[in-house]
Design a protein around this motif. Structure first.
Motif, short mmCIF file in Angstrom:
data_model
loop_
_atom_site.label_atom_id
_atom_site.label_comp_id
_atom_site.label_asym_id
_atom_site.label_seq_id
_atom_site.Cartn_x
_atom_site.Cartn_y
_atom_site.Cartn_z
N GLN A 144 -17.76 -131.37 -30.28
CA GLN A 144 -16.76 -130.53 -30.45
C GLN A 144 -17.93 -129.23 -30.70
N LEU A 146 -18.11 -125.09 -31.25
CA LEU A 146 -17.59 -123.85 -32.11
C LEU A 146 -18.49 -122.89 -31.95
N TYR A 199 -14.85 -119.11 -32.79
CA TYR A 199 -13.50 -119.22 -31.95
C TYR A 199 -13.20 -120.65 -31.88
N GLY A 200 -11.85 -121.03 -31.96
CA GLY A 200 -11.23 -122.14 -31.77
C GLY A 200 -10.48 -122.57 -32.65
N GLU A 201 -10.03 -123.87 -33.05
CA GLU A 201 -8.95 -124.31 -33.95
C GLU A 201 -9.27 -123.96 -35.38
#
Length: 247
Positions: A144, A146, A199-201
């Motif tokens: 993942q 980020l 940025y992102g979830e």
């Protein structure tokens, strides 16, 4: 240091490449006058700039663009990835060999077992690190990533001994309009040494360094989760002895 030492420190580096960088003013080694010609004395900062520009040049990026990437404030990224416990040491050793890795740690987590914080002047910086991890058969699943901007990170020095501290990274979800306010609020919490809007979830990542597990529990459960705008958190606790940070 001498030019021969610079060439030995950067695999594949060519003498004419160093001379070109000096001719363009991208590096400014000290000239030590000798009997006939001046010898160049390269500082550590010269070596780091040469190494960085050469790395981008090897990826097909122009020297001018590489110089711009090296000298401007850099964006960053946190990379979380799964890795088998028997490869934790290999992961940390590999990450510390990458010039743009700021910090790396093995962590206790549900999906991820390690993280790296990177300087990312160019997108290829993330993929170069991931490629090295995949080529070394260290990553055992999907990572993942980020990302955060160059101006999104706030840091302060730790007050806890590095030998005894409990270290953790907390991913925090908040409404978009509350990002700036949350990062500002986190500045006032003892034990939080870094906070980034990303940025992102996930919206914010906070790095914690405290004396013990009860202090970590209090900071996460009572302080961070007690903030009205915080919707959810995920905590990754660093594994003692499996952490490295660039000085």
């Amino acid at each position: 240091m001498r030019l021969s030492e610079v060439l030995a420190a950067v695999p594949g580096l060519e003498k004419r490449f160093v001379h070109y960088l000096e001719g363009q003013g991208y590096i400014r080694p000290t000239k030590l006058q000798k009997a006939r010609i001046a010898r160049r004395d390269y500082a550590q900062a010269d070596l780091e700039r040469i190494r960085s520009i050469w790395r981008y040049y090897q990826r097909g990026i122009s020297i001018q663009r590489a110089w711009e990437l090296v000298t401007r404030p850099a964006d960053g990224a946190y990379v979380f990835f799964p890795v088998a416990s028997r490869r934790w040491h290999d992961a940390i050793d590999l990450l510390r060999s990458q010039d743009n890795v700021i910090e790396a740690s093995a962590v206790y987590g549900d999906r991820y077992d390690a993280l790296a914080h990177l300087r990312v002047p160019h997108d290829s910086d993330v993929y170069a690190v991931l490629d090295a991890l995949f080529e070394g058969s260290i990553i055992s699943g999907l990572p993942q990533i980020l990302r955060h901007g160059a101006d999104a990170v706030w840091t302060k020095p730790a007050t806890t001994s590095a030998d005894t501290m409990v270290r953790a990274w907390v991913l925090i979800k908040v409404p978009a309009k509350q990002l700036d306010g949350l990062v500002e609020l986190l500045r006032g919490f003892p034990g939080i040494v870094e906070a980034s809007a990303i940025y992102g979830e996930t919206d914010v990542i906070a790095k914690i360094e405290v004396d013990d597990a009860p202090a970590l529990d209090d900071l996460v459960v009572n302080r961070i989760q007690g903030i009205d705008v915080v919707e959810s958190t995920r905590t990754f606790i660093g594994i003692g002895g499996l952490h490295w940070a660039r000085s």
